[in-house]
Design a protein around this motif. Structure first.
Motif, PDB file in Angstrom:
ATOM      1  N   TRP B 429       0.855  -1.193   0.000  1.00 17.55           N
ATOM      2  CA  TRP B 429       0.000   0.000   0.000  1.00 17.55           C
ATOM      3  C   TRP B 429       0.888   1.240   0.000  1.00 17.55           C
ATOM      4  CZ3 TRP B 429      -1.685   2.767   4.908  1.00 17.55           C
ATOM      5  CH2 TRP B 429      -2.650   3.755   4.647  1.00 17.55           C
ATOM      6  N   CYS B 430       0.387   2.246  -0.740  1.00 24.19           N
ATOM      7  CA  CYS B 430       1.164   3.487  -0.895  1.00 24.19           C
ATOM      8  C   CYS B 430       1.025   4.404   0.317  1.00 24.19           C
ATOM      9  CB  CYS B 430       0.695   4.235  -2.138  1.00 24.19           C
ATOM     10  SG  CYS B 430      -1.044   4.771  -2.013  1.00 24.19           S
ATOM     11  N   GLY B 431       0.030   4.132   1.158  1.00 21.13           N
ATOM     12  CA  GLY B 431      -0.198   4.989   2.328  1.00 21.13           C
ATOM     13  C   GLY B 431      -1.297   6.024   2.098  1.00 21.13           C
ATOM     14  N   GLY B 432      -1.870   6.054   0.885  1.00 15.49           N
ATOM     15  CA  GLY B 432      -2.900   7.069   0.576  1.00 15.49           C
ATOM     16  C   GLY B 432      -4.300   6.584   0.942  1.00 15.49           C
ATOM     17  N   GLN B 433      -5.079   7.504   1.511  1.00 13.24           N
ATOM     18  CA  GLN B 433      -6.419   7.077   1.919  1.00 13.24           C
ATOM     19  C   GLN B 433      -7.325   6.824   0.725  1.00 13.24           C
ATOM     20  OE1 GLN B 433      -8.166   8.891   5.512  1.00 13.24           O
ATOM     21  NE2 GLN B 433     -10.174   8.399   4.672  1.00 13.24           N
ATOM     22  N   GLU B 434      -7.011   7.468  -0.423  1.00 17.37           N
ATOM     23  CA  GLU B 434      -7.815   7.212  -1.624  1.00 17.37           C
ATOM     24  C   GLU B 434      -7.770   5.730  -1.983  1.00 17.37           C
ATOM     25  OE1 GLU B 434      -5.184   9.258  -1.603  1.00 17.37           O
ATOM     26  OE2 GLU B 434      -6.256  11.142  -1.229  1.00 17.37           O
ATOM     27  N   GLU B 456       8.374  -7.509   2.168  1.00 16.79           N
ATOM     28  CA  GLU B 456       8.346  -6.664   0.969  1.00 16.79           C
ATOM     29  C   GLU B 456       7.876  -7.500  -0.202  1.00 16.79           C
ATOM     30  OE1 GLU B 456      11.584  -3.892   0.928  1.00 16.79           O
ATOM     31  OE2 GLU B 456      11.185  -3.482  -1.195  1.00 16.79           O
ATOM     32  N   LEU B 457       6.562  -7.543  -0.357  1.00 17.35           N
ATOM     33  CA  LEU B 457       5.981  -8.382  -1.401  1.00 17.35           C
ATOM     34  C   LEU B 457       6.265  -7.816  -2.783  1.00 17.35           C
ATOM     35  CD1 LEU B 457       2.503  -8.861   0.304  1.00 17.35           C
ATOM     36  CD2 LEU B 457       4.424 -10.449   0.360  1.00 17.35           C
ATOM     37  N   SER B 458       6.251  -6.490  -2.867  1.00 15.11           N
ATOM     38  CA  SER B 458       6.602  -5.828  -4.136  1.00 15.11           C
ATOM     39  C   SER B 458       6.893  -4.373  -3.779  1.00 15.11           C
ATOM     40  CB  SER B 458       5.448  -5.918  -5.140  1.00 15.11           C
ATOM     41  OG  SER B 458       4.652  -4.737  -5.120  1.00 15.11           O
ATOM     42  N   ASP B 459       7.238  -3.570  -4.759  1.00 15.94           N
ATOM     43  CA  ASP B 459       7.502  -2.162  -4.422  1.00 15.94           C
ATOM     44  C   ASP B 459       6.368  -1.257  -4.892  1.00 15.94           C
ATOM     45  OD1 ASP B 459       7.981  -2.413  -7.078  1.00 15.94           O
ATOM     46  OD2 ASP B 459      10.072  -1.726  -7.007  1.00 15.94           O
ATOM     47  N   LYS B 460       5.261  -1.883  -5.311  1.00 16.41           N
ATOM     48  CA  LYS B 460       4.150  -1.076  -5.833  1.00 16.41           C
ATOM     49  C   LYS B 460       2.867  -1.252  -5.025  1.00 16.41           C
ATOM     50  CE  LYS B 460       5.523  -0.964 -10.659  1.00 16.41           C
ATOM     51  NZ  LYS B 460       5.842  -2.192 -11.404  1.00 16.41           N
ATOM     52  N   CYS B 461       2.114  -0.160  -4.879  1.00 14.53           N
ATOM     53  CA  CYS B 461       0.810  -0.206  -4.205  1.00 14.53           C
ATOM     54  C   CYS B 461      -0.140  -1.093  -5.002  1.00 14.53           C
ATOM     55  CB  CYS B 461       0.238   1.208  -4.086  1.00 14.53           C
ATOM     56  SG  CYS B 461      -1.449   1.252  -3.412  1.00 14.53           S
ATOM     57  N   VAL B 462      -0.836  -1.960  -4.313  1.00 17.72           N
ATOM     58  CA  VAL B 462      -1.744  -2.899  -4.972  1.00 17.72           C
ATOM     59  C   VAL B 462      -2.874  -2.180  -5.692  1.00 17.72           C
ATOM     60  CG1 VAL B 462      -3.305  -3.175  -3.001  1.00 17.72           C
ATOM     61  CG2 VAL B 462      -2.997  -5.089  -4.576  1.00 17.72           C
ATOM     62  N   CYS B 463      -3.119  -0.951  -5.320  1.00 17.81           N
ATOM     63  CA  CYS B 463      -4.258  -0.218  -5.892  1.00 17.81           C
ATOM     64  C   CYS B 463      -3.819   0.738  -6.994  1.00 17.81           C
ATOM     65  CB  CYS B 463      -4.986   0.508  -4.773  1.00 17.81           C
ATOM     66  SG  CYS B 463      -6.446   1.389  -5.311  1.00 17.81           S
ATOM     67  N   GLY B 465      -0.509   1.442  -7.956  1.00 20.87           N
ATOM     68  CA  GLY B 465       0.739   1.123  -8.647  1.00 20.87           C
ATOM     69  C   GLY B 465       1.888   2.060  -8.325  1.00 20.87           C
ATOM     70  N   LYS B 466       1.622   3.088  -7.536  1.00 20.54           N
ATOM     71  CA  LYS B 466       2.712   3.998  -7.141  1.00 20.54           C
ATOM     72  C   LYS B 466       3.584   3.311  -6.091  1.00 20.54           C
ATOM     73  CE  LYS B 466       0.169   8.188  -8.199  1.00 20.54           C
ATOM     74  NZ  LYS B 466      -0.858   9.041  -7.627  1.00 20.54           N
ATOM     75  N   PRO B 467       4.739   3.924  -5.770  1.00 23.41           N
ATOM     76  CA  PRO B 467       5.640   3.284  -4.809  1.00 23.41           C
ATOM     77  C   PRO B 467       4.928   2.918  -3.504  1.00 23.41           C
ATOM     78  CG  PRO B 467       6.749   5.129  -5.841  1.00 23.41           C
ATOM     79  CD  PRO B 467       5.320   5.163  -6.327  1.00 23.41           C
ATOM     80  N   ALA B 468       5.186   1.700  -3.046  1.00 23.18           N
ATOM     81  CA  ALA B 468       4.526   1.212  -1.837  1.00 23.18           C
ATOM     82  C   ALA B 468       5.341   1.594  -0.609  1.00 23.18           C
ATOM     83  CB  ALA B 468       4.377  -0.300  -1.903  1.00 23.18           C
ATOM     84  N   LYS B 469       4.620   1.858   0.471  1.00 27.22           N
ATOM     85  CA  LYS B 469       5.295   2.185   1.729  1.00 27.22           C
ATOM     86  C   LYS B 469       5.255   1.025   2.722  1.00 27.22           C
ATOM     87  CE  LYS B 469       4.752   7.189   2.082  1.00 27.22           C
ATOM     88  NZ  LYS B 469       3.760   8.199   2.479  1.00 27.22           N
TER      89      LYS B 469
END
Lengths: 478, 478
Positions: B429-434, B456-463, B465-469
């Motif tokens: 998850w990128c950390g964004g509430q959206e 660290e499953l991946s480096d992208k937000c599942v929703c 696609g931006k960098p995951a936190k």
């Protein structure tokens, strides 16, 4: 030091102003505090620990006599409260009403339980069908609310903690047996755990619980000569059963109404402990309920070996007693006063000289007696002293109560005695409510109970002079 | 017999209808009942005994970690509730309002506590003055009320029982340490007493407690793949301290705000026990919380010597275990089903043939395994078996949880997995509430927690696609 000092400022003497003495003690012994909620109390850790010890003793006794704990909702719909006529007349004027849930107005108001007979009855009507389902022996630990005008911590508060037992039986005899059994449980706990002697008896019709056929009570006497109703046990007969249709099929396949009881004691008992045992140095706690039974005060604690020895004693005594150590940087004298105020039954002092002599100093809170005790027999001596204190407190309280118990043969004598030497007054009564009313009006005293142990003081009613039926304990009461 | 029969009528299978299975179990295992008070439950003796065992374990742990029990009023004046802005926004919509005391309309409404932060804060403001007064480590056992629209026994009710810890500390570090310490206490109790494995982590801002700086949670997984928030611990920072002016003088004589925490678990944990361990025969209770750990069923009990022997075993086992005997006149088969339904961990059968062979039959509730055990080694074997069952339940629950834990790399995969195989979904998850909102809207899943054990499953937000936190556990939840 300013904070320490406050603790040992003298409190009001109980003889000067008993009410102020009481207020001082509950505040300085850190039992309760006030909040912005009118008439409700915050029970602080030290006060709550007393309640926990009392709860433990009661709960064990309830379970040993076959009772099970349950939890009922804290709300009662108005229509449910209205089902038993006498009951609602007794309680409706003093309940808190919930009218809104969030933004929504409720279609039916809910009261916050003042007592839970109606909920238990509704439940019993659902679960009792056959004689095999009986008896139901339930108890509940919770808080209840009664909208009192004037309040006083522990003695009369809008909200208080209590337990309420509710039972259902097949026969009137079993219900009566249960009612008396639980009254006896209360009396035993008061005497053996709280060291408070009680008078067991029955309430007059005027004083009985709203909806009960008969109310039984244990009455204790406070240091100022006022009585405190300390626990009650009610026999409802089948009155609630008829109102709530709680019926079962007996062995002959006949429909019968159950017979019910309820019984309760409250945090008010903590008020009784304070006012029966306390003195001008503060609280005096019976060892059986004291959160701390012995406090260790190291003397000259900066000297080599003192703290080590004090902690060693803490370790060895803790397995058997509730012990704490105060190794804060306050002066020993301040500490002595603080634990006297908190009513800790035994104080143990240990300093360099004691260690040299392989001894400690033990000081009894109840008598002030100071004992030099060898460390070798310490555990045994502490055990014995705590048992002695427990016993001595009960005896002292019984003496006090007996000294403040008077008899009166006429209304004039009654008035005279109660105004000069407040206490219990034993006097004969014709059984008429007019006399009961008149006694209250003239003397301020109410009928505390018609004791099981009757004495025939005379054959005439103290008020009207007509033939007497019963001896009654009268008194002004909390 | 008609009454006995009802008990052993098959309940709904959990795979056919999990919600109905749950309702059947709580009813037939006699855990709760309904009353005329909407959304509130009657906790029956068997359910309440589970709560008492859980309480005892928690309370001992709280005390061992230095906490003291207190009791606060059940009412909160509206003005007090309004003092902390975020807190009131969270709770005001779901509180019950008392507007009348007896016949009198109150000048200020009182809400029935939904939680007691505001009362503790007011009290701390009164009693905390110096660094010497800190920390304050208080806990309270009580019931609270939240005006929920839809309710379900144990899981979501208008009133529920809980404990709420409230602490005040000198520094932010101490408050954070306390927050995590109590989360760990909850996790240990869940695993060691309830045999429920939990994921520890932090709530997202969207899911955190109203007024908290950070909320930590333990999340467990039910048999149907839905998550249950099982306990929370909040770090308030100095937010409440500023709103309530809770200040102390530090060692350098400077005024400082305290830092606070609160933490709670509720009767909801009983719901977790049911839904983690239960099966199509009913409840399965971990020995550590089971009101009855072993039930003795005499077989051919009318035969000479059987009841005597059964009672002799009861006597010898009772000192170490919670044991009961069922010598009613129901058939053994009915009794077997009844205690299976109630989840009693071990059943002991003893009949004439067993007595001849100096043995008994023990049957495990969790596996159905049947053991023939010599009477000479009975106590030891029972102790060992109960420990085995406790361990096996935790392992089985962990296996179940792990099998129902999935990963998702894309929103499509997420949707697909949660709709076909409900459970925890680990996803970045990128950390964004959206994104959090969008995931909920598309899948019905919420962020259960950001676990302490990150992968660290991946480096992208599942929703987006931006960098995951962060890796988040997602799931549909009770």
């Amino acid at each position: 030091m300013s904070k320490d000092k406050k603790l040992v400022e003298a409190i009001t003497s109980m003889n000067d102003d008993f009410a102020q003495w009481y207020t001082d003690v509950i505040k300085k012994a850190e039992l309760v505090d006030y909040s912005s909620v009118r008439g409700c109390m915050i029970i602080k850790p030290y006060g709550y620990a007393i309640w926990e010890n009392l709860q433990k003793a009661l709960d064990a006794k309830f379970k040993a006599t076959g009772h099970e704990n349950v939890y009922m909702p804290m709300f009662i719909p108005e229509s449910l409260l209205l089902k038993e006529k006498e009951h609602v007349e007794g309680f409706a004027p003093e309940v808190a009403w919930v009218t809104h849930g969030g933004d929504e107005k409720l279609t039916e108001r809910l009261c916050v339980r003042p007592t839970s007979e109606t909920l238990f009855c509704e439940h019993y009507a659902n679960i009792v069908h056959s004689y095999r389902d009986l008896p139901k022996l339930y108890n509940q630990w919770c808080s209840v609310v009664r909208w009192e005008k004037t309040t006083r911590p522990f003695l009369r508060t809008l909200e208080f903690l209590w337990q309420e037992g509710h039972t259902a039986h097949a026969t009137a005899e079993e219900a009566q047996e249960e009612t008396i059994k639980m009254l006896n449980v209360y009396a035993e706990i008061c005497e053996n755990v709280l060291a408070i002697p009680v008078i067991k008896g029955r309430k007059t019709d005027k004083e009985k619980f709203a909806g009960a056929k008969a109310t039984y009570t244990i009455e204790s006497l406070m240091h100022d000569g006022k009585a405190l109703q300390s626990g009650t046990s009610h026999n409802f007969g089948d009155g609630f059963a008829r109102a709530f249709e709680i019926q079962y099929t007996d062995k002959n396949n006949q429909l019968q109404y159950v017979h019910q009881t309820s019984w309760g004691v409250t945090t008010r008992l903590i008020g009784a402990i304070i006012m029966v045992h306390g003195d001008d140095s503060g609280l005096v706690l019976p060892p059986a309920v004291a959160p701390t039974q012995l406090v260790i005060i190291p003397v000259s604690q900066h000297k080599e070996g003192v703290l080590e020895k004090a902690n060693e004693l803490l370790g060895s005594l803790s397995s058997r007693f509730r012990v704490k150590i105060d190794d804060s940087d306050k002066m020993p004298g301040w500490k002595f006063s603080e634990y006297e105020m908190k009513g800790v039954p035994l104080r143990l002092e240990v300093g360099p000289k004691d260690i040299e002599k392989n001894q400690v100093v033990l000081v009894r809170r109840d008598t002030g007696e100071k004992l030099f005790v060898s460390m070798d027999s310490l555990e045994e001596t502490v055990g014995k002293l705590l048992a002695d204190i427990q016993k001595a407190l009960l005896e002292r309280a019984r003496d006090m109560r007996d000294k403040k118990t008077y008899t009166a043969a006429s209304l004039e004598e009654f008035e005279n005695v109660i105004n000069t030497t407040p206490g219990f007054i034993k006097a004969m009564w014709c059984g008429g409510q007019e006399c009961e009313d008149q006694i209250k009006e003239k003397t301020g005293a109410t009928a505390r109970c018609m004791p099981f142990e009757q004495e025939e003081l005379s054959d005439k009613c103290v008020c009207c002079g007509k033939p007497a039926k019963t001896m009654v304990y009268w008194g002004k009461a909390y």
